[in-house]
Design a protein around this motif. Sequence first.
Motif, PDB file in Angstrom:
ATOM      1  N   ALA A  49       0.836  -1.209   0.000  1.00 52.26           N
ATOM      2  CA  ALA A  49       0.000   0.000   0.000  1.00 52.26           C
ATOM      3  C   ALA A  49       0.872   1.261   0.000  1.00 52.26           C
ATOM      4  O   ALA A  49       0.538   2.254  -0.655  1.00 52.26           O
ATOM      5  CB  ALA A  49      -0.938  -0.006   1.199  1.00 52.26           C
ATOM      6  N   MET A  50       2.000   1.216   0.710  1.00 53.89           N
ATOM      7  CA  MET A  50       2.917   2.353   0.721  1.00 53.89           C
ATOM      8  C   MET A  50       3.498   2.600  -0.672  1.00 53.89           C
ATOM      9  O   MET A  50       3.594   3.744  -1.110  1.00 53.89           O
ATOM     10  CB  MET A  50       4.038   2.110   1.731  1.00 53.89           C
ATOM     11  N   VAL A  51       3.889   1.536  -1.347  1.00 53.13           N
ATOM     12  CA  VAL A  51       4.419   1.656  -2.704  1.00 53.13           C
ATOM     13  C   VAL A  51       3.366   2.289  -3.614  1.00 53.13           C
ATOM     14  O   VAL A  51       3.651   3.246  -4.350  1.00 53.13           O
ATOM     15  CB  VAL A  51       4.864   0.274  -3.248  1.00 53.13           C
ATOM     16  N   ASP A  52       2.143   1.784  -3.554  1.00 54.71           N
ATOM     17  CA  ASP A  52       1.075   2.330  -4.390  1.00 54.71           C
ATOM     18  C   ASP A  52       0.804   3.797  -4.051  1.00 54.71           C
ATOM     19  O   ASP A  52       0.604   4.626  -4.945  1.00 54.71           O
ATOM     20  CB  ASP A  52      -0.197   1.500  -4.250  1.00 54.71           C
ATOM     21  N   TYR A  53       0.816   4.125  -2.780  1.00 52.21           N
ATOM     22  CA  TYR A  53       0.567   5.493  -2.332  1.00 52.21           C
ATOM     23  C   TYR A  53       1.607   6.443  -2.930  1.00 52.21           C
ATOM     24  O   TYR A  53       1.257   7.477  -3.503  1.00 52.21           O
ATOM     25  CB  TYR A  53       0.608   5.528  -0.801  1.00 52.21           C
ATOM     26  N   VAL A  54       2.882   6.088  -2.803  1.00 52.30           N
ATOM     27  CA  VAL A  54       3.953   6.950  -3.318  1.00 52.30           C
ATOM     28  C   VAL A  54       3.866   7.055  -4.846  1.00 52.30           C
ATOM     29  O   VAL A  54       3.957   8.154  -5.400  1.00 52.30           O
ATOM     30  CB  VAL A  54       5.342   6.456  -2.865  1.00 52.30           C
ATOM     31  N   PHE A  55       3.662   5.936  -5.532  1.00 50.45           N
ATOM     32  CA  PHE A  55       3.580   5.986  -6.992  1.00 50.45           C
ATOM     33  C   PHE A  55       2.337   6.748  -7.457  1.00 50.45           C
ATOM     34  O   PHE A  55       2.389   7.450  -8.473  1.00 50.45           O
ATOM     35  CB  PHE A  55       3.617   4.581  -7.601  1.00 50.45           C
ATOM     36  N   ASP A  56       1.240   6.655  -6.725  1.00 58.60           N
ATOM     37  CA  ASP A  56       0.044   7.430  -7.083  1.00 58.60           C
ATOM     38  C   ASP A  56       0.316   8.927  -6.959  1.00 58.60           C
ATOM     39  O   ASP A  56      -0.113   9.715  -7.803  1.00 58.60           O
ATOM     40  CB  ASP A  56      -1.155   7.027  -6.218  1.00 58.60           C
ATOM     41  N   ILE A  57       1.038   9.318  -5.919  1.00 61.38           N
ATOM     42  CA  ILE A  57       1.386  10.729  -5.754  1.00 61.38           C
ATOM     43  C   ILE A  57       2.326  11.172  -6.876  1.00 61.38           C
ATOM     44  O   ILE A  57       2.199  12.282  -7.406  1.00 61.38           O
ATOM     45  CB  ILE A  57       2.020  10.984  -4.364  1.00 61.38           C
ATOM     46  N   VAL A 106       6.520  -7.122  -2.469  1.00 61.23           N
ATOM     47  CA  VAL A 106       6.605  -5.662  -2.484  1.00 61.23           C
ATOM     48  C   VAL A 106       7.578  -5.224  -3.584  1.00 61.23           C
ATOM     49  O   VAL A 106       7.300  -4.292  -4.335  1.00 61.23           O
ATOM     50  CB  VAL A 106       7.037  -5.119  -1.106  1.00 61.23           C
ATOM     51  N   TYR A 107       8.689  -5.913  -3.680  1.00 61.30           N
ATOM     52  CA  TYR A 107       9.662  -5.637  -4.742  1.00 61.30           C
ATOM     53  C   TYR A 107       8.992  -5.776  -6.113  1.00 61.30           C
ATOM     54  O   TYR A 107       9.159  -4.923  -6.986  1.00 61.30           O
ATOM     55  CB  TYR A 107      10.847  -6.601  -4.610  1.00 61.30           C
ATOM     56  N   ASP A 108       8.205  -6.835  -6.287  1.00 59.87           N
ATOM     57  CA  ASP A 108       7.498  -7.034  -7.560  1.00 59.87           C
ATOM     58  C   ASP A 108       6.540  -5.890  -7.837  1.00 59.87           C
ATOM     59  O   ASP A 108       6.394  -5.454  -8.987  1.00 59.87           O
ATOM     60  CB  ASP A 108       6.743  -8.366  -7.557  1.00 59.87           C
ATOM     61  N   ARG A 109       5.894  -5.357  -6.792  1.00 59.32           N
ATOM     62  CA  ARG A 109       4.963  -4.237  -6.972  1.00 59.32           C
ATOM     63  C   ARG A 109       5.731  -2.982  -7.401  1.00 59.32           C
ATOM     64  O   ARG A 109       5.277  -2.238  -8.273  1.00 59.32           O
ATOM     65  CB  ARG A 109       4.184  -3.965  -5.704  1.00 59.32           C
ATOM     66  N   VAL A 110       6.906  -2.753  -6.812  1.00 61.67           N
ATOM     67  CA  VAL A 110       7.721  -1.602  -7.216  1.00 61.67           C
ATOM     68  C   VAL A 110       8.066  -1.731  -8.698  1.00 61.67           C
ATOM     69  O   VAL A 110       7.906  -0.775  -9.467  1.00 61.67           O
ATOM     70  CB  VAL A 110       9.004  -1.488  -6.359  1.00 61.67           C
ATOM     71  N   ARG A 111       8.521  -2.894  -9.104  1.00 64.40           N
ATOM     72  CA  ARG A 111       8.869  -3.107 -10.520  1.00 64.40           C
ATOM     73  C   ARG A 111       7.654  -2.898 -11.417  1.00 64.40           C
ATOM     74  O   ARG A 111       7.749  -2.268 -12.476  1.00 64.40           O
ATOM     75  CB  ARG A 111       9.427  -4.517 -10.718  1.00 64.40           C
ATOM     76  N   GLU A 112       6.518  -3.440 -11.002  1.00 56.90           N
ATOM     77  CA  GLU A 112       5.288  -3.291 -11.781  1.00 56.90           C
ATOM     78  C   GLU A 112       4.932  -1.818 -11.952  1.00 56.90           C
ATOM     79  O   GLU A 112       4.588  -1.372 -13.054  1.00 56.90           O
ATOM     80  CB  GLU A 112       4.167  -4.042 -11.054  1.00 56.90           C
ATOM     81  N   ARG A 113       5.039  -1.044 -10.883  1.00 62.54           N
ATOM     82  CA  ARG A 113       4.691   0.372 -10.957  1.00 62.54           C
ATOM     83  C   ARG A 113       5.733   1.153 -11.779  1.00 62.54           C
ATOM     84  O   ARG A 113       5.373   2.085 -12.492  1.00 62.54           O
ATOM     85  CB  ARG A 113       4.560   0.967  -9.548  1.00 62.54           C
ATOM     86  N   LEU A 114       7.003   0.778 -11.682  1.00 59.38           N
ATOM     87  CA  LEU A 114       8.033   1.435 -12.494  1.00 59.38           C
ATOM     88  C   LEU A 114       7.787   1.210 -13.981  1.00 59.38           C
ATOM     89  O   LEU A 114       8.054   2.085 -14.802  1.00 59.38           O
ATOM     90  CB  LEU A 114       9.422   0.902 -12.147  1.00 59.38           C
ATOM     91  N   GLU A 115       7.291   0.032 -14.317  1.00 55.12           N
ATOM     92  CA  GLU A 115       7.126  -0.352 -15.713  1.00 55.12           C
ATOM     93  C   GLU A 115       5.801   0.109 -16.319  1.00 55.12           C
ATOM     94  O   GLU A 115       5.591  -0.041 -17.510  1.00 55.12           O
ATOM     95  CB  GLU A 115       7.258  -1.874 -15.846  1.00 55.12           C
ATOM     96  N   SER A 116       4.923   0.672 -15.504  1.00 58.89           N
ATOM     97  CA  SER A 116       3.621   1.094 -16.018  1.00 58.89           C
ATOM     98  C   SER A 116       3.490   2.615 -15.953  1.00 58.89           C
ATOM     99  O   SER A 116       4.286   3.291 -15.311  1.00 58.89           O
ATOM    100  CB  SER A 116       2.498   0.437 -15.204  1.00 58.89           C
ATOM    101  N   GLY A 117       2.506   3.126 -16.648  1.00 59.19           N
ATOM    102  CA  GLY A 117       2.213   4.547 -16.577  1.00 59.19           C
ATOM    103  C   GLY A 117       3.169   5.446 -17.343  1.00 59.19           C
ATOM    104  O   GLY A 117       3.353   6.603 -16.994  1.00 59.19           O
TER     105      GLY A 117
END
Length: 185
Positions: A49-57, A106-117
């Motif tokens: 949730a923290m990863v998503d929060y920071v990437f959403d911001i 969590v690491y996978d979520r960071v990678r997923e967010r880095l690779e999207s958007g």
Amino acid sequence: MEKRIIEGALGVVERQGVKFTMDDLAAELGMSKKTIYTVFRDKNSLLIAMVDYVFDIIKESEAKVLEDDKLSLTGKIRAILGVMPENCSNFDFTQFYPLKDKYPKVYDRVRERLESGWEMTQDLIEQGIAQGLVRQVDLRIFQMTFESAVERFLMGDELQRQGISYFDALDELVSIMVDGILIEK
């Protein structure tokens, strides 16, 4: 409540890294662990949730860059690549490097967010190419290069060992990616 817990956890991570305990977080927030566990089932889900929060911001900050009429197209490209949320300006993102081994989801979520958007960034670069401001580049290679560098900044301990802040590293990466390394004469 969720936002309060996430923001409190970001503060704890800033001071202690991801090795914090839920007891540390409960003390920071002045609430019981039981209350935290009613919102997040475990530390792993809180970290995601923290990863998503920071990437959403970050994505919100990117949208503001696009709306900024004071910036030139090249200024927008530079700004969108180096965008950091205002409320994260003091945060040491290198605190996340233990994620890969201890929290692989969590690491996978960071990678997923880095690779999207990347759509906004790609659109700006394509506009730059069309206007003759940016040379023709393979956007897939550009994106992979940028993502790989940011991932290494976040998930390795090299920056900490070298005494380089995440923000300084990101600024230099943007400079290299946008300006290159050659001095034009």
